[in-house]
Write an enzyme that holds these catalytic residues in place. Structure first.
Site, PDB file in Angstrom:
ATOM      1  N   ILE A 193     -15.794  53.304  -9.630  1.00 17.04           N
ATOM      2  CA  ILE A 193     -15.799  51.843  -9.717  1.00 17.04           C
ATOM      3  C   ILE A 193     -16.819  51.264  -8.742  1.00 17.04           C
ATOM      4  O   ILE A 193     -16.839  51.617  -7.572  1.00 17.04           O
ATOM      5  CB  ILE A 193     -14.414  51.252  -9.370  1.00 17.04           C
ATOM      6  CG1 ILE A 193     -13.327  51.874 -10.244  1.00 17.04           C
ATOM      7  CG2 ILE A 193     -14.426  49.744  -9.539  1.00 17.04           C
ATOM      8  CD1 ILE A 193     -11.935  51.397  -9.898  1.00 17.04           C
ATOM      9  N   CYS A 194     -17.685  50.400  -9.244  1.00 18.38           N
ATOM     10  CA  CYS A 194     -18.487  49.570  -8.340  1.00 18.38           C
ATOM     11  C   CYS A 194     -18.475  48.157  -8.880  1.00 18.38           C
ATOM     12  O   CYS A 194     -17.714  47.857  -9.795  1.00 18.38           O
ATOM     13  CB  CYS A 194     -19.905  50.103  -8.164  1.00 18.38           C
ATOM     14  SG  CYS A 194     -20.978  49.943  -9.594  1.00 18.38           S
ATOM     15  N   ASN A 195     -19.294  47.289  -8.339  1.00 13.74           N
ATOM     16  CA  ASN A 195     -19.165  45.889  -8.715  1.00 13.74           C
ATOM     17  C   ASN A 195     -19.447  45.650 -10.190  1.00 13.74           C
ATOM     18  O   ASN A 195     -18.677  45.006 -10.878  1.00 13.74           O
ATOM     19  CB  ASN A 195     -20.074  45.018  -7.859  1.00 13.74           C
ATOM     20  CG  ASN A 195     -19.829  43.553  -8.103  1.00 13.74           C
ATOM     21  OD1 ASN A 195     -18.719  43.078  -7.916  1.00 13.74           O
ATOM     22  ND2 ASN A 195     -20.829  42.848  -8.581  1.00 13.74           N
TER      23      ASN A 195
END
Lengths: 96, 439
Positions: free
Chosen positions: A7-9
């Site tokens: 997960i990242c932005n």
């Protein structure tokens, strides 16, 4: 087959990394990248969540919502897009 | 040592702040909404660009330009209408999006709050001119960026009050057991709905009595602060703030709930002005930010990636090679974490001030008409030289971006050299190298 969620932005930089980890594992694990806004819809069957360092401050929040094991990726490995190193960390965490 | 103490102190405060800001439910809903409306703003940018044909006169011989100008003229209504209900109806999309994400946060079924928010928005933002059997005329001017504040206000108030009333069982009448449960549920839903819709109606009546609309009233009252939000000092402040976050390796998502409405709102206003043939008034827009200020991603690292490609340090050349392509598409994480730039005292100044410099130069160029202002946006992954052209339709914007990349490189160069020398020294002493190079 173990299922790993990154997960990242926006799911962009983890998107690059997901491919490298998948390749480093010789396709023995599944790796998918998602944006922080959408990950909750894809939690089924996920064995481990790795959070990118730039949103590490959300790791607790993600752990609380997902009820999964959540780890933050080491910044240096993330920057180097070190698929092999991170794959090793994954194996150490949950086994091959 | 000194630097370490300061950064440790800062990090202890800035990380919880980032966490707090990005978990705040309204800011979060706004941020997710701005990320979700991209298809609409992107599609809506196309007609604005098609309509922006360069002026032609009787001396123009270029067949392409003549054909383009002719096309824009013949299809003016179609192009204007398409952009009017997409890019320029941005506030409506935002109103619906925020209602949706806020409901998601509360685990509330989003359908009714979304419907009500839409009705409230239409009631308080559109301005009826003539209503009758046919030929109804309504003024939609304010549903562009000027309506964002009210879009946020309506969606947040609607969901919050709906959720509160549902939580407190307002209107839930206990029915005899013979009444089906779904009927009881209908009543429990009806009362909050009536309260909310009555609320909008009252607001409409009040503002109508004052011979205005709520959106126009708020916009006029807040106009001075909108004007202030599009100024060089504010631009500098926001650029520095975002880069301080990134210097600590923290994504600016925490600030997106504030930046998004300002940047996209200004863009939408410029697009509306462009379609109407008016001079553009705003500078601090989304494309200003993504294509001119942060060239190669936060930290304006594209130039640095070029420098690192041929570095004598193995680590730097590796990061340069890994990071160049992503940086070309505005993704700077490999460089920020790999070099690392994050918490690296050597790079503190260039990391914060290269983008600030880009921001100041671009702002002044746009203010004095040296480069055209932006009126269209594509995704932030569009490489800056292309994005800067498409968002302004001005070739001088491309020249500006290319010059800025060179200047960014010059600014990074001395710091890069110092850091490179340190790393090369460490890399030649193999036993020491691995631990020290991250310091």
């Amino acid at each position: 087959m173990k299922n790993i969620m990154l997960i990242c932005n926006a799911g962009m930089s983890t998107g690059i990394l997901a491919k490298k980890i998948q390749a480093a594992s010789n396709d023995t694990i599944k790796v998918h990248a998602y944006a922080e806004a959408e990950y909750e819809d894809y939690l089924d069957g996920v064995d481990l969540i790795l959070v990118s360092p730039q949103i590490r401050f959300l790791a607790d929040d993600i752990a609380a919502k997902s009820h999964k094991t959540v780890k933050t990726i080491a910044p240096q490995k993330y920057g180097m897009m070190d698929g092999k190193g991170i794959y090793q960390d994954i194996v150490n965490e949950i086994g091959g | 040592m000194h630097f370490d103490a300061i950064t440790t102190y800062m990090e202890r405060h800035i990380t919880p702040l980032a966490a707090k800001l990005s978990k705040q439910r309204h800011l979060r809903a706004i941020r997710d909404t701005f990320m979700s409306i991209l298809p609409i703003t992107l599609f809506g940018s196309i007609p604005v660009i098609l309509a922006a044909a360069p002026p032609v006169d009787k001396h123009t011989t270029n067949g392409f330009l003549l054909a383009w100008a002719g096309f824009a003229k013949t299809n003016a209504m179609t192009l204007t209408w398409i952009s009017a209900v997409t890019l320029n109806a941005m506030s409506l999309a935002i109103c619906i999006g925020v209602a949706y994400y806020l409901c998601k946060h509360y685990n509330e079924n989003p359908l009714h709050p979304m419907l009500f928010s839409t009705i409230g928005f239409l009631m308080l933002v559109l301005d009826p001119q003539k209503l009758g059997w046919e030929g109804n005329i309504v003024d939609i001017s304010y549903w562009d960026g000027r309506g964002i504040i009210i879009a946020l206000l309506i969606s947040i108030l609607t969901v919050e009050s709906y959720h509160w009333m549902r939580q407190h069982n307002i209107g839930r009448i206990s029915m005899p057991d013979s009444v089906p449960a779904s009927l009881s549920e209908t009543f429990a839903m009806l009362v909050p709905s009536m309260v909310i819709l009555t609320g909008y109606t009252l607001l409409f009546i009040i503002f109508h009595a004052m011979n205005t609309t709520m959106v126009a009233f708020i916009y006029t009252v807040l106009a001075p602060s909108f004007k202030a939000a599009d100024s060089l000092p504010i631009a500098i402040l926001l650029i520095v703030l975002v880069h301080v976050f990134w210097f600590f390796g923290l994504h600016d998502a925490a600030l997106a709930g504030i930046l998004g409405p300002i940047r996209d709102g200004n863009l939408s206003i410029n697009a509306a002005e462009k379609m109407a043939g008016q001079p553009l008034s705003r500078i601090f827009t989304t494309p200003y930010w993504t294509y001119f200020v942060i060239i190669g991603g936060s930290g304006s690292v594209l130039a640095l990636a070029f420098l690192m490609m041929r570095s004598r340090s193995k680590q730097l050349s590796t990061v340069g090679k890994v990071g160049l392509i992503p940086s070309f598409f505005g993704i700077s994480e490999p460089l920020i974490f790999g070099t690392p730039l994050m918490l690296n005292p050597v790079f503190f100044f260039p990391f914060i001030f290269t983008s600030t410099f880009n921001g100041i130069v671009t702002y002044l160029c746009m203010q004095f008409g040296i480069v055209g202002k932006t009126f269209a946006v594509f995704s932030w992954q569009m490489p800056a030289p292309i994005g800067s052209f498409l968002s302004t339709m001005d070739w001088r914007a491309v020249v500006l971006v290319l010059i800025l990349i060179v200047l960014d490189g010059i600014m990074y160069y001395p710091f890069f050299k110092v850091y490179e020398r340190n790393l090369v020294k460490l890399e030649t002493i193999p036993d020491d190298g691995t631990n020290k190079e991250t310091k």
